[in-house]
Design a protein around this motif. Structure first.
Motif, PDB file in Angstrom:
ATOM      1  N   UNK A  97      34.803  47.237  29.766  1.00 46.65           N
ATOM      2  CA  UNK A  97      33.632  46.977  30.596  1.00 46.65           C
ATOM      3  C   UNK A  97      32.871  45.728  30.223  1.00 46.65           C
ATOM      4  N   UNK A  98      33.543  44.762  29.572  1.00 48.31           N
ATOM      5  CA  UNK A  98      32.865  43.551  29.124  1.00 48.31           C
ATOM      6  C   UNK A  98      33.309  42.303  29.868  1.00 48.31           C
ATOM      7  N   UNK A  99      34.105  42.483  30.945  1.00 53.87           N
ATOM      8  CA  UNK A  99      34.551  41.342  31.745  1.00 53.87           C
ATOM      9  C   UNK A  99      33.784  41.330  33.057  1.00 53.87           C
ATOM     10  N   UNK A 100      33.033  40.261  33.268  1.00 53.82           N
ATOM     11  CA  UNK A 100      32.208  40.099  34.462  1.00 53.82           C
ATOM     12  C   UNK A 100      32.813  39.018  35.350  1.00 53.82           C
ATOM     13  N   UNK A 101      32.500  39.076  36.630  1.00 54.00           N
ATOM     14  CA  UNK A 101      32.966  38.048  37.560  1.00 54.00           C
ATOM     15  C   UNK A 101      31.893  37.800  38.611  1.00 54.00           C
ATOM     16  N   UNK A 102      31.626  36.525  38.882  1.00 56.83           N
ATOM     17  CA  UNK A 102      30.702  36.184  39.968  1.00 56.83           C
ATOM     18  C   UNK A 102      31.315  36.622  41.296  1.00 56.83           C
ATOM     19  N   UNK A 103      30.481  37.063  42.209  1.00 54.25           N
ATOM     20  CA  UNK A 103      30.977  37.594  43.482  1.00 54.25           C
ATOM     21  C   UNK A 103      31.790  36.570  44.278  1.00 54.25           C
ATOM     22  N   UNK A 104      31.566  35.278  44.049  1.00 56.53           N
ATOM     23  CA  UNK A 104      32.345  34.286  44.776  1.00 56.53           C
ATOM     24  C   UNK A 104      33.834  34.373  44.425  1.00 56.53           C
ATOM     25  N   UNK A 105      34.142  34.928  43.251  1.00 58.03           N
ATOM     26  CA  UNK A 105      35.534  35.069  42.821  1.00 58.03           C
ATOM     27  C   UNK A 105      36.292  36.007  43.751  1.00 58.03           C
ATOM     28  N   UNK A 106      35.572  36.925  44.423  1.00 58.77           N
ATOM     29  CA  UNK A 106      36.220  37.865  45.339  1.00 58.77           C
ATOM     30  C   UNK A 106      36.893  37.168  46.517  1.00 58.77           C
ATOM     31  N   UNK A 107      36.465  35.951  46.833  1.00 59.31           N
ATOM     32  CA  UNK A 107      37.037  35.222  47.969  1.00 59.31           C
ATOM     33  C   UNK A 107      38.242  34.372  47.566  1.00 59.31           C
ATOM     34  N   UNK A 108      38.668  34.467  46.313  1.00 63.45           N
ATOM     35  CA  UNK A 108      39.833  33.719  45.834  1.00 63.45           C
ATOM     36  C   UNK A 108      41.035  34.658  45.712  1.00 63.45           C
ATOM     37  N   UNK A 109      42.235  34.120  45.470  1.00 62.73           N
ATOM     38  CA  UNK A 109      43.407  34.978  45.297  1.00 62.73           C
ATOM     39  C   UNK A 109      43.426  35.794  44.004  1.00 62.73           C
ATOM     40  N   UNK A 110      42.415  35.640  43.158  1.00 62.25           N
ATOM     41  CA  UNK A 110      42.449  36.290  41.847  1.00 62.25           C
ATOM     42  C   UNK A 110      42.527  37.808  41.956  1.00 62.25           C
ATOM     43  N   UNK A 111      41.771  38.395  42.863  1.00 58.93           N
ATOM     44  CA  UNK A 111      41.761  39.853  42.994  1.00 58.93           C
ATOM     45  C   UNK A 111      43.147  40.374  43.376  1.00 58.93           C
ATOM     46  N   UNK A 112      43.816  39.673  44.287  1.00 59.49           N
ATOM     47  CA  UNK A 112      45.172  40.070  44.675  1.00 59.49           C
ATOM     48  C   UNK A 112      46.132  39.939  43.492  1.00 59.49           C
ATOM     49  N   UNK A 113      45.938  38.918  42.673  1.00 57.48           N
ATOM     50  CA  UNK A 113      46.768  38.759  41.479  1.00 57.48           C
ATOM     51  C   UNK A 113      46.599  39.958  40.546  1.00 57.48           C
ATOM     52  N   UNK A 114      45.368  40.383  40.358  1.00 54.43           N
ATOM     53  CA  UNK A 114      45.116  41.521  39.480  1.00 54.43           C
ATOM     54  C   UNK A 114      45.768  42.792  40.019  1.00 54.43           C
ATOM     55  N   UNK A 115      45.671  42.991  41.322  1.00 50.64           N
ATOM     56  CA  UNK A 115      46.236  44.198  41.936  1.00 50.64           C
ATOM     57  C   UNK A 115      47.748  44.260  41.791  1.00 50.64           C
ATOM     58  N   UNK A 116      48.410  43.109  41.839  1.00 50.51           N
ATOM     59  CA  UNK A 116      49.867  43.098  41.821  1.00 50.51           C
ATOM     60  C   UNK A 116      50.496  42.875  40.471  1.00 50.51           C
ATOM     61  N   UNK A 117      49.662  42.700  39.432  1.00 47.68           N
ATOM     62  CA  UNK A 117      50.204  42.274  38.147  1.00 47.68           C
ATOM     63  C   UNK A 117      50.601  43.426  37.242  1.00 47.68           C
ATOM     64  N   UNK A 118      51.756  43.284  36.583  1.00 49.67           N
ATOM     65  CA  UNK A 118      52.130  44.110  35.433  1.00 49.67           C
ATOM     66  C   UNK A 118      52.839  43.196  34.439  1.00 49.67           C
ATOM     67  N   UNK A 119      52.900  43.569  33.172  1.00 44.44           N
ATOM     68  CA  UNK A 119      53.553  42.704  32.184  1.00 44.44           C
ATOM     69  C   UNK A 119      55.053  42.531  32.421  1.00 44.44           C
ATOM     70  N   UNK A 120      55.638  43.418  33.210  1.00 43.27           N
ATOM     71  CA  UNK A 120      57.087  43.349  33.440  1.00 43.27           C
ATOM     72  C   UNK A 120      57.453  42.868  34.835  1.00 43.27           C
ATOM     73  N   UNK A 121      56.443  42.547  35.644  1.00 42.49           N
ATOM     74  CA  UNK A 121      56.740  42.155  37.026  1.00 42.49           C
ATOM     75  C   UNK A 121      57.265  40.735  37.132  1.00 42.49           C
ATOM     76  N   UNK A 122      56.912  39.864  36.158  1.00 42.39           N
ATOM     77  CA  UNK A 122      57.298  38.453  36.184  1.00 42.39           C
ATOM     78  C   UNK A 122      56.940  37.817  37.527  1.00 42.39           C
ATOM     79  N   UNK A 123      55.768  38.213  38.027  1.00 45.46           N
ATOM     80  CA  UNK A 123      55.311  37.704  39.320  1.00 45.46           C
ATOM     81  C   UNK A 123      54.945  36.233  39.217  1.00 45.46           C
ATOM     82  N   UNK A 124      55.236  35.473  40.276  1.00 45.04           N
ATOM     83  CA  UNK A 124      54.814  34.070  40.288  1.00 45.04           C
ATOM     84  C   UNK A 124      53.343  33.967  40.668  1.00 45.04           C
ATOM     85  N   UNK A 125      52.762  35.071  41.128  1.00 44.60           N
ATOM     86  CA  UNK A 125      51.369  35.055  41.569  1.00 44.60           C
ATOM     87  C   UNK A 125      50.460  35.546  40.444  1.00 44.60           C
TER      88      UNK A 125
END
Length: 223
Positions: free
Chosen positions: A159-187
């Protein structure tokens, strides 16, 4: 106490665990809301910037090292037109605008691969604009998935990672949703840039001035 083993492919970066905020950084008090900011990092994980290439991402984070909080204040995903003759120089111009807007003159650039040429290009572009910029070259040898997990997961899950609301309009949230250490995703380029920003040496931040205080004089006296 027994700890349950979590398989690597089950590890996630849940964006719902981000603490969202809307306040800007107050340079006079060196605070974001109630948190006292002690450092900041601007980190660029570059690529060619073409639409079909890996992401080229520059991030700004603030730190409250006393309480070990991290603030993802702004994230810039860079894309240049396919017909751009000098894509790296164009990106340097965009990144300069980004860091100047936030009041900085120092940046960490990942120099693996294509980034090897960027520090010199950045200095040339900055010089043409009569700007002086401090560049820290960063070479990463650690596995990218481990870099992301080791840097982001501890502060996110506690609970110590904060994000400004403007970050929600970037691809970062989608990256977090799709990420795993074994996915080797390019995103995962935004996540990689944030991991780099968390891991690199931060610029110290100090209050620039105190708010004006008013005092009431005691005029009830006899001469």
């Amino acid at each position: 106490m027994m700890l349950d083993f979590i398989a690597p492919d089950r590890a996630r970066l849940d964006p719902d665990a981000l603490k969202l905020y809307e306040t800007d950084f107050d340079s006079k008090s060196a605070k974001i809301g109630e948190f006292s900011i002690t450092g900041a990092s601007v980190y660029w994980d570059p690529s060619s910037g073409r639409k079909k290439s890996d992401g080229s991402v520059c991030v700004l984070i603030y730190r409250d090292d006393k309480n070990r909080h991290i603030f993802i204040h702004d994230v810039l995903y860079l894309v240049v037109p396919d017909e751009e003759l000098h894509p790296l120089a164009r990106q340097c111009d965009i990144v300069l605008d980004f860091i100047i807007r936030h009041g900085f003159r120092r940046i960490c650039i990942e120099t693996n691969g294509i980034g090897n040429a960027l520090p010199e290009i950045m200095r040339t572009v900055a010089s043409a604009r009569n700007l002086t910029i401090n560049i820290q070259n960063v070479t990463n040898n650690k596995n990218k998935e481990n870099r992301i997990l080791d840097a982001i997961e501890p502060v996110l899950s506690s609970g110590r990672l904060h994000a400004h609301r403007r970050v929600q309009s970037t691809p970062l949230i989608a990256e977090m949703l799709g990420w795993t250490p074994t996915s080797h995703s390019i995103h995962d380029d935004g996540l990689d840039a944030i991991a780099g920003a968390i891991s690199c040496t931060a610029m110290p931040i100090h209050p620039t001035g105190r708010k004006i205080q008013t005092f009431s004089a005691n005029t009830d006296f006899k001469i």
